[in-house]
Design a protein around this motif. Sequence first.
Motif, PDB file in Angstrom:
ATOM      1  N   ALA A   5       1.032 -14.010  -7.432  1.00 39.95           N
ATOM      2  CA  ALA A   5       1.595 -14.592  -8.644  1.00 39.95           C
ATOM      3  C   ALA A   5       3.101 -14.385  -8.559  1.00 39.95           C
ATOM      4  O   ALA A   5       3.563 -13.276  -8.303  1.00 39.95           O
ATOM      5  CB  ALA A   5       1.039 -13.906  -9.878  1.00 39.95           C
ATOM      6  N   VAL A   7       6.535 -14.734 -10.765  1.00 39.94           N
ATOM      7  CA  VAL A   7       7.000 -14.831 -12.145  1.00 39.94           C
ATOM      8  C   VAL A   7       8.521 -14.943 -12.124  1.00 39.94           C
ATOM      9  O   VAL A   7       9.194 -14.146 -11.467  1.00 39.94           O
ATOM     10  CB  VAL A   7       6.576 -13.595 -12.963  1.00 39.94           C
ATOM     11  N   ILE A  30       3.225 -25.073 -11.697  1.00 39.98           N
ATOM     12  CA  ILE A  30       3.996 -24.070 -12.422  1.00 39.98           C
ATOM     13  C   ILE A  30       3.598 -24.124 -13.890  1.00 39.98           C
ATOM     14  O   ILE A  30       3.562 -25.199 -14.485  1.00 39.98           O
ATOM     15  CB  ILE A  30       5.512 -24.333 -12.290  1.00 39.98           C
ATOM     16  N   THR A  31       3.288 -22.977 -14.461  1.00 38.36           N
ATOM     17  CA  THR A  31       3.038 -22.874 -15.894  1.00 38.36           C
ATOM     18  C   THR A  31       4.332 -22.399 -16.540  1.00 38.36           C
ATOM     19  O   THR A  31       4.934 -21.419 -16.092  1.00 38.36           O
ATOM     20  CB  THR A  31       1.903 -21.878 -16.193  1.00 38.36           C
ATOM     21  N   VAL A  57       9.777 -18.732 -18.968  1.00 32.52           N
ATOM     22  CA  VAL A  57       8.981 -17.894 -18.082  1.00 32.52           C
ATOM     23  C   VAL A  57       8.142 -18.845 -17.234  1.00 32.52           C
ATOM     24  O   VAL A  57       7.325 -19.599 -17.762  1.00 32.52           O
ATOM     25  CB  VAL A  57       8.074 -16.928 -18.875  1.00 32.52           C
ATOM     26  N   LEU A  59       5.377 -19.287 -14.321  1.00 35.40           N
ATOM     27  CA  LEU A  59       4.289 -18.592 -13.630  1.00 35.40           C
ATOM     28  C   LEU A  59       3.729 -19.492 -12.544  1.00 35.40           C
ATOM     29  O   LEU A  59       3.413 -20.663 -12.797  1.00 35.40           O
ATOM     30  CB  LEU A  59       3.171 -18.239 -14.617  1.00 35.40           C
ATOM     31  N   MET A  60       3.588 -18.946 -11.352  1.00 37.53           N
ATOM     32  CA  MET A  60       3.065 -19.713 -10.221  1.00 37.53           C
ATOM     33  C   MET A  60       2.042 -18.880  -9.465  1.00 37.53           C
ATOM     34  O   MET A  60       2.275 -17.695  -9.231  1.00 37.53           O
ATOM     35  CB  MET A  60       4.201 -20.065  -9.250  1.00 37.53           C
ATOM     36  N   VAL A  61       0.952 -19.478  -9.085  1.00 35.53           N
ATOM     37  CA  VAL A  61      -0.004 -18.853  -8.177  1.00 35.53           C
ATOM     38  C   VAL A  61       0.147 -19.594  -6.852  1.00 35.53           C
ATOM     39  O   VAL A  61      -0.034 -20.811  -6.790  1.00 35.53           O
ATOM     40  CB  VAL A  61      -1.452 -18.954  -8.703  1.00 35.53           C
ATOM     41  N   SER A  67       5.401 -16.735  -1.193  1.00 34.51           N
ATOM     42  CA  SER A  67       6.097 -15.962  -2.225  1.00 34.51           C
ATOM     43  C   SER A  67       7.531 -15.626  -1.814  1.00 34.51           C
ATOM     44  O   SER A  67       8.445 -15.752  -2.635  1.00 34.51           O
ATOM     45  CB  SER A  67       5.322 -14.699  -2.590  1.00 34.51           C
ATOM     46  N   SER A  90       7.136 -11.012  -7.542  1.00 34.01           N
ATOM     47  CA  SER A  90       5.785 -11.443  -7.176  1.00 34.01           C
ATOM     48  C   SER A  90       4.836 -10.260  -7.280  1.00 34.01           C
ATOM     49  O   SER A  90       5.249  -9.098  -7.186  1.00 34.01           O
ATOM     50  CB  SER A  90       5.750 -12.023  -5.762  1.00 34.01           C
TER      51      SER A  90
END
Length: 118
Positions: A5, A7, A30-31, A57, A59-61, A67, A90
């Motif tokens: 993840a 951030v 991306i959230t 903010v 958030l990515m997986v 990363s 990360s």
Amino acid sequence: MKFCAVVVIAPDDLEQAAIEKAKKAGASGITILTGRGIGDENRKTFLGLTFEGSQSVLLMVVAKQLSQPILKAMRDVLVDDGNSRGIAFSMGIDHLTGIEMSQVMKFEQHMHDLDEEN
């Protein structure tokens, strides 16, 4: 495949640049959340009203191998002349569910493309 993840916490005015750089570095989804932060400096007030700048903010997986390139891309966005305007980090993910196979295939294709470039 191992996942991380990533951030990113950045001022709103850097949100679009961070998104574009993250996508270019391999993030496929991306959230985006809105947040407020409190640092060690005093809050600014104007006529008795407190001003708090909002932050994005992100958030990515991503596949673990992506990363580092994403974090390096975020450094280009967040750090200017030695001054940082945000933070990116990360975290490893031990367990994951809900990710679509199309996302996994995108990660694998991106990694394949990177290998061919080098």
